[in-house]
Every structure is written in C-alpha cells, then in structure tokens.
Motif scaffolding. Sequence first.
Motif, PDB file in Angstrom:
ATOM      1  N   MET A  60       0.851  -1.195   0.000  1.00 33.07           N
ATOM      2  CA  MET A  60       0.000   0.000   0.000  1.00 33.07           C
ATOM      3  C   MET A  60       0.885   1.243   0.000  1.00 33.07           C
ATOM      4  O   MET A  60       1.757   1.396   0.875  1.00 33.07           O
ATOM      5  CB  MET A  60      -0.893   0.001   1.239  1.00 33.07           C
ATOM      6  N   TYR A 188      -2.975  -2.418   3.205  1.00 32.94           N
ATOM      7  CA  TYR A 188      -4.257  -1.774   2.908  1.00 32.94           C
ATOM      8  C   TYR A 188      -5.106  -1.550   4.148  1.00 32.94           C
ATOM      9  O   TYR A 188      -5.192  -2.392   5.034  1.00 32.94           O
ATOM     10  CB  TYR A 188      -5.052  -2.644   1.929  1.00 32.94           C
ATOM     11  N   ASN A 189      -5.732  -0.376   4.208  1.00 35.65           N
ATOM     12  CA  ASN A 189      -6.896  -0.200   5.071  1.00 35.65           C
ATOM     13  C   ASN A 189      -7.799   0.853   4.427  1.00 35.65           C
ATOM     14  O   ASN A 189      -7.332   1.696   3.641  1.00 35.65           O
ATOM     15  CB  ASN A 189      -6.527   0.119   6.529  1.00 35.65           C
ATOM     16  N   ASP A 193      -7.135   4.193   1.845  1.00 36.07           N
ATOM     17  CA  ASP A 193      -7.734   4.173   0.511  1.00 36.07           C
ATOM     18  C   ASP A 193      -8.503   5.477   0.240  1.00 36.07           C
ATOM     19  O   ASP A 193      -8.431   6.037  -0.859  1.00 36.07           O
ATOM     20  CB  ASP A 193      -8.653   2.960   0.389  1.00 36.07           C
ATOM     21  N   CYS A 197      -4.423   6.461  -1.314  1.00 36.07           N
ATOM     22  CA  CYS A 197      -3.411   5.399  -1.336  1.00 36.07           C
ATOM     23  C   CYS A 197      -3.930   4.216  -2.147  1.00 36.07           C
ATOM     24  O   CYS A 197      -5.142   3.988  -2.221  1.00 36.07           O
ATOM     25  CB  CYS A 197      -3.090   4.945   0.085  1.00 36.07           C
ATOM     26  N   ARG A 198      -3.021   3.455  -2.726  1.00 39.62           N
ATOM     27  CA  ARG A 198      -3.414   2.273  -3.484  1.00 39.62           C
ATOM     28  C   ARG A 198      -2.335   1.202  -3.402  1.00 39.62           C
ATOM     29  O   ARG A 198      -1.184   1.480  -3.027  1.00 39.62           O
ATOM     30  CB  ARG A 198      -3.704   2.623  -4.943  1.00 39.62           C
ATOM     31  N   GLU A 199      -2.717   0.011  -3.756  1.00 39.09           N
ATOM     32  CA  GLU A 199      -1.782  -1.117  -3.716  1.00 39.09           C
ATOM     33  C   GLU A 199      -1.034  -1.230  -5.040  1.00 39.09           C
ATOM     34  O   GLU A 199      -1.624  -1.071  -6.113  1.00 39.09           O
ATOM     35  CB  GLU A 199      -2.530  -2.412  -3.423  1.00 39.09           C
TER      36      GLU A 199
END
Length: 212
Positions: A60, A188-189, A193, A197-199
């Motif tokens: 993330m 991730y949380n 997101d 934020c992104r993976e």
Amino acid sequence: MYFLFDNLYFPPVSEADEEGILAVGGDLSPERLKLAYKNGIFPWFNEGEPILWWAPDPRMVLFLDELIISKSMRNILNRKQFTVTFNTNFKEVISNCQKIQRIGQDGTWISDDIVESYCELNRQGIAKSVEVWQEGELVGGLYGVDLGHVFCGESMFSKVSNASKVAFISLVKHLEEKNYKLLDCQVYNPHLDSLGCREIDREEFMDILKSE
C-alpha cells in the motif's frame, strides 16, 4: 520463513510467504531497522511474541500527486484550526500512538522496545514525526522512517476529529515540496484508501525504493 539470529541479514523480499512474513526473530537494533527499511522490510508483531518482519505483496503506497483531500477537509485546513510542526516532539508522538485506543484492536503492537528503538532512530535523524497542535495541546500526529526519497509511515494518532488527517496531508505536502517519490503505507486499510493510497506490486515498490 527465515529465522534471524545475531547476524545483520535479511533474505530477499521475494522469499516472503503469502501473508507477507519474511523472517522471524533478531532484534530491534537501529542497525537492523535501518537495514530492514532500506530493503523494503518492516517489523510488525504483538507484544510478547517473536519479532515478525514483513515485506507484503501487494504494497500500500501513496503517489504524492494522487492525494485525495475532501471538500470538508479543505474547509478544515483553510480555517487553520490546527498548527502543524515537523519533528519537534517525536517521543510524545510515538508515545501517543502507543497509548491511543483504536476501534477493533485489543492493545497495541507498539511495545516499549519499539518506542525505545525508534526514538534512537529519531536521534540519528532517520525516524521523524509530524505534530498537530490545537490551543497548545498535542492532539494528533504520525511518525515514520525517512529514507530521503521514500517516507515509510508507521502509525498515526488523533485525540480530536481530523487531527491525524491533518498530519497526513501536511506530511504529503511536505514530501511533495522535497521531491520525494513515494509515501509507503505498508498494508491496505479503508482509511488510507480514502486518502488516495493504493496497492502496487511489491516488485514495483522495490524498484522505486532502490532508485535513490
């Protein structure tokens, strides 16, 4: 899974298991922590259990120009109801991150040993904090490890609504001004997101990390 002993070594991150656990054991010495972060690895474990070292796939992250600031947050920032400082009270920030009660969590992974080790990293200029103040009181903040081109976020706390978001947004703006490439958010949380934020694949993360 690799078992660490006294030697300062980590296996390649590609050897992490499906959960993202790469190694077990070792210590939290500044030397080992610096080696870990430079190689895309971070500690995360419950107090009283062996140290677990993670290198998750996916990872993330926040690309700084993808930060999402909601209209309501823009209003809060424009009202200037908070004052933000950088790296002026690291010990208080990490101590609050350790003590703050979090919904759905029983206890904290930030042990006294973690606090001591990261405070030493702060004295060495590697771990840094963001502080959010309201009427002279520390009401929010975050801390992490600064690699010079990537900032590895570790934990946030908030005593009043939106204080941790103010810390996060202020950090991103600060990193953007300094031409950092990435804010590492680890796993991730939904809250992350919502902030943009992104993976990404671990391999892509490692390419950015190594491109100093």
